[in-house]
Design an enzyme around this catalytic site. Structure first.
Site, PDB file in Angstrom:
ATOM      1  N   GLY A  12       0.786  -1.233   0.000  1.00 14.38           N
ATOM      2  CA  GLY A  12       0.000   0.000   0.000  1.00 14.38           C
ATOM      3  C   GLY A  12       0.813   1.277   0.000  1.00 14.38           C
ATOM      4  O   GLY A  12       0.395   2.284   0.567  1.00 14.38           O
ATOM      5  N   ARG A  66     -14.537 -18.089  -9.010  1.00 10.72           N
ATOM      6  CA  ARG A  66     -14.094 -16.716  -9.271  1.00 10.72           C
ATOM      7  C   ARG A  66     -15.307 -15.790  -9.429  1.00 10.72           C
ATOM      8  O   ARG A  66     -15.294 -14.639  -9.012  1.00 10.72           O
ATOM      9  CB  ARG A  66     -13.232 -16.706 -10.531  1.00 10.72           C
ATOM     10  N   LEU A  94     -10.018  -7.354 -13.206  1.00 14.20           N
ATOM     11  CA  LEU A  94     -11.395  -6.970 -12.884  1.00 14.20           C
ATOM     12  C   LEU A  94     -12.375  -7.640 -13.832  1.00 14.20           C
ATOM     13  O   LEU A  94     -12.108  -7.761 -15.033  1.00 14.20           O
ATOM     14  CB  LEU A  94     -11.562  -5.446 -12.990  1.00 14.20           C
ATOM     15  N   ASN A 108      -5.901   3.257 -12.819  1.00 14.47           N
ATOM     16  CA  ASN A 108      -4.842   2.338 -12.396  1.00 14.47           C
ATOM     17  C   ASN A 108      -3.501   3.039 -12.511  1.00 14.47           C
ATOM     18  O   ASN A 108      -3.306   3.888 -13.367  1.00 14.47           O
ATOM     19  CB  ASN A 108      -4.859   1.093 -13.309  1.00 14.47           C
ATOM     20  N   HIS A 110       0.443   2.178 -13.235  1.00 13.21           N
ATOM     21  CA  HIS A 110       1.297   1.108 -13.763  1.00 13.21           C
ATOM     22  C   HIS A 110       2.749   1.597 -13.780  1.00 13.21           C
ATOM     23  O   HIS A 110       3.016   2.724 -14.208  1.00 13.21           O
ATOM     24  CB  HIS A 110       0.852   0.728 -15.182  1.00 13.21           C
ATOM     25  N   ASP A 151      -3.961  -2.890 -19.128  1.00 10.35           N
ATOM     26  CA  ASP A 151      -3.159  -1.672 -19.315  1.00 10.35           C
ATOM     27  C   ASP A 151      -3.428  -1.003 -20.662  1.00 10.35           C
ATOM     28  O   ASP A 151      -2.530  -0.396 -21.259  1.00 10.35           O
ATOM     29  CB  ASP A 151      -1.650  -1.984 -19.176  1.00 10.35           C
ATOM     30  N   GLN A 179       9.713   9.011  -7.591  1.00 11.27           N
ATOM     31  CA  GLN A 179       9.784  10.116  -8.550  1.00 11.27           C
ATOM     32  C   GLN A 179       8.564  10.207  -9.462  1.00 11.27           C
ATOM     33  O   GLN A 179       8.309  11.267 -10.035  1.00 11.27           O
ATOM     34  CB  GLN A 179      11.053   9.979  -9.400  1.00 11.27           C
TER      35      GLN A 179
END
Length: 200
Positions: A12, A66, A94, A108, A110, A151, A179
């Site tokens: 986290g 699932r 998802l 999201n 990445h 993505d 950064q």
């Protein structure tokens, strides 16, 4: 006030960056309503509880299929009436019904400059291992909207980070977090909350 939920699988650190940005006034007009992890022992849940944010785990192993797991996840998210869902290192694909229901309201982070080093199998330390294997000189992070692909959703922000000779995957991962990730994720949330980036 924009209601935000964060989904996370691990420590986290990006969640902490969001919490810190809210406290510092770098994210305004947004409240963290819930943190949900697919792992019961995720340190992210501790971070949430220490900051008085509702935290719960929904673990796939607790369900027969699932689909049952997906149903419960969607059900729990719905109870918080969220305006935005943030994937901050959530290592679960998802389900289409969740993406449909929250279309253009899921973002999201990445750890690469999409379209490089992204897609299936590219997550966590693996991304940085591949960056170093390939010998690229610049990597970074990307915040993007989530669609049905991996993505592949529209890019919101990217920030470049230099790859330095002698980097290990762990050193590079830390630099990309410090950064890039911890800067552009709070920035994206703030800009969505304040109408600079339109949802849907």
């Amino acid at each position: 006030m924009m209601r935000v939920g964060v989904l996370v699988s691990g420590g986290g650190t990006n969640l902490q960056a969001i919490i810190d940005a809210i406290k510092a006034g770098k994210i305004t007009n947004a409240s963290l309503e819930v943190v949900i992890s697919n792992k019961k022992d995720a340190y992210a849940l501790t971070r949430a509880r220490e900051n008085n944010i509702p935290a719960e785990s929904i673990c796939i192993k607790d369900y027969d299929t699932r689909e049952q797991f997906y149903d419960v996840l969607l059900e729990r998210l719905d109870t918080y009436h969220l305006d935005l869902i943030v994937l901050a290192g959530f290592l679960v694909v998802l389900p289409p019904q969740l993406i449909r229901k929250y279309r253009n309201r899921i973002i999201n982070i990445h750890p690469s400059l999409i379209p490089s080093f992204c897609g299936e199998g590219f997550y966590g330390l693996r991304v940085h291992e591949k960056v170093l294997e390939r010998g690229v000189k610049v990597t970074g992070a990307t915040v993007h909207f989530v669609d049905e692909g991996t993505d592949t959703g529209p890019i919101i922000y990217q920030k470049a980070v230099e790859v330095i000779a002698g980097d290990t995957p762990e050193i590079l991962q830390k630099r990309v977090m410090e950064q890039a990730e911890w800067k552009i994720l709070p920035q994206a949330i703030n800009d969505i909350a304040n109408g600079k980036i339109k949802l849907g």
